[in-house]
Design an enzyme around this catalytic site. Structure first.
Site, PDB file in Angstrom:
ATOM      1  N   ILE A  77       0.856  -1.252  -0.153  1.00  0.00           N
ATOM      2  CA  ILE A  77      -0.059  -0.232  -0.065  1.00  0.00           C
ATOM      3  C   ILE A  77       1.039   1.569  -0.055  1.00  0.00           C
ATOM      4  O   ILE A  77       1.496   1.234   1.032  1.00  0.00           O
ATOM      5  CB  ILE A  77      -1.363   0.257   0.786  1.00  0.00           C
ATOM      6  CG1 ILE A  77      -1.841  -1.031   1.350  1.00  0.00           C
ATOM      7  CG2 ILE A  77      -1.741   1.425   1.665  1.00  0.00           C
ATOM      8  CD1 ILE A  77      -2.402  -1.798  -0.312  1.00  0.00           C
ATOM      9  N   GLU A  78       1.120   1.659  -1.326  1.00  0.00           N
ATOM     10  CA  GLU A  78       1.676   3.309  -1.510  1.00  0.00           C
ATOM     11  C   GLU A  78       0.843   4.771  -1.553  1.00  0.00           C
ATOM     12  O   GLU A  78       1.303   5.786  -1.815  1.00  0.00           O
ATOM     13  CB  GLU A  78       2.463   3.061  -2.836  1.00  0.00           C
ATOM     14  CG  GLU A  78       3.263   1.478  -1.895  1.00  0.00           C
ATOM     15  CD  GLU A  78       4.321   1.243  -3.570  1.00  0.00           C
ATOM     16  OE1 GLU A  78       4.690   2.389  -3.973  1.00  0.00           O
ATOM     17  OE2 GLU A  78       4.915   0.232  -3.422  1.00  0.00           O
TER      18      GLU A  78
END
Ligand SMILES: *[C@@H]1O[C@H](CO)[C@@H](O)[C@H](O)[C@H]1NC(C)=O
Length: 294
Positions: A147-148
């Site tokens: 998750i960026e």
């Protein structure tokens, strides 16, 4: 007498500490020219393969799997990957679906939204059932959180919801790929659940905590912070497979084996390295070159 015994004793401890062999995790799926999933597993280099990525999910969106030119989920042609996944698993390689990535459309709007994404993942990639199943009948070993984007809201709910499915038989592994600055901007709340098995920290594209030529201090300092602040089964050093695989942070194989690994392998929860990604790994022969030292 005591001091005469101390040195050999410390040397023995160092040998024992340095002797637990690590594993290699890799990302596969974003480069058509990297070859098949089965051929990646057949190299014998990897213990974990993250299929990258489920780029769209949450907030009521229809989830979208993006595997570059490998196959087209909307045409159903990724279902053929089931035999590759089973072939990997028969070699002892754990295969996970990676959520997110650097560019995607994902967020979780509520705890209920997280539960609905968890149910979708269970039915479509894990032990549940659904008529769609983008990767066919094969049951993946778990879910990777890369998750960026987003502020990370409700990803802790998603981790808890997914971990609940382990009680239905086969364990659902949870892994995460945070950036090396601690705490991670997107994954901190999820990681605080303590539910993650493997955390592969991205020590690249992050100048404040990555290797820079001749200097391992920022990396080793961040490694200590991560491994002492987060509860997980094992930690992996995430590295680019070549200088082209990331904007910065490439560690030449000889530096990895002679300087970096000796500095981090003594950590009790050292698990090995994560390599981004299979395409560049094949081009640069990185994993093969360092494997015996990992
Ligand atoms: C890759 O590295 C391994 C281990 O050092 C070596 O045996 C092999 O020949 C190398 N392959 C290529 C294509 O350079």
């Amino acid at each position: 007498m005591a001091s005469k015994l101390l040195l050999p004793f410390l040397l023995l401890l160092a040998l024992v500490a340095g002797s637990h062999a690590g594993s290699i995790a890799v990302y596969w799926g974003q480069y058509t020219a990297e070859g098949s999933l089965a051929s990646a597993c057949a190299t014998g280099l990897y213990s974990y393969v993250n299929i990258a990525f489920l780029t769209t999910f949450g907030n009521g969106q229809t989830p979208v799997l993006n595997l570059a030119g490998h196959c087209d989920p909307s045409a159903g042609t990724c279902k053929g990957l089931s035999s590759d996944i089973k072939s990997c698993q028969s070699r002892g390689v754990k295969v996970l679906l990676s959520l997110g990535g650097a560019s995607g459309s994902y967020s979780l709007s509520s705890a209920a939204d997280a539960q609905s994404v968890a149910n979708y993942l269970w039915n479509n990639f894990l032990g549940g059932s659904s008529s769609s199943r983008p990767l066919g009948a094969a049951v993946l070993d778990g879910i990777d959180f890369d998750i960026e984007a987003t502020n990370g809201a409700h990803f802790d709910d998603l981790a808890r919801d997914l971990s609940q499915f382990s009680s239905r038989g086969k364990k659902v592994y949870l892994t995460a790929a945070p950036q090396c600055p601690y705490p991670d901007a997107h994954l901190n709340t999820a990681l605080q659940t303590g539910l993650f098995d493997y955390v592969w920290i991205q020590f690249y594209n992050n100048p404040s905590c990555e290797y820079t030529s001749g200097n391992i201090a920022k990396l080793t300092s961040a490694w200590k912070t991560w491994t002492s602040s987060v509860k997980a089964t094992n930690f992996f050093l995430g590295v680019p497979a070549s200088s082209a695989a990331a904007g910065s942070g490439y560690i030449p194989p000889n530096v990895l084996t002679s300087q970096v690994l000796p500095a981090i392998k003594g950590t009790a929860k050292y698990g090995g390295i994560m390599v981004w990604n299979r395409y560049y790994d094949e081009q640069n022969n990185y994993s093969a070159t360092v494997k015996s030292s990992v």
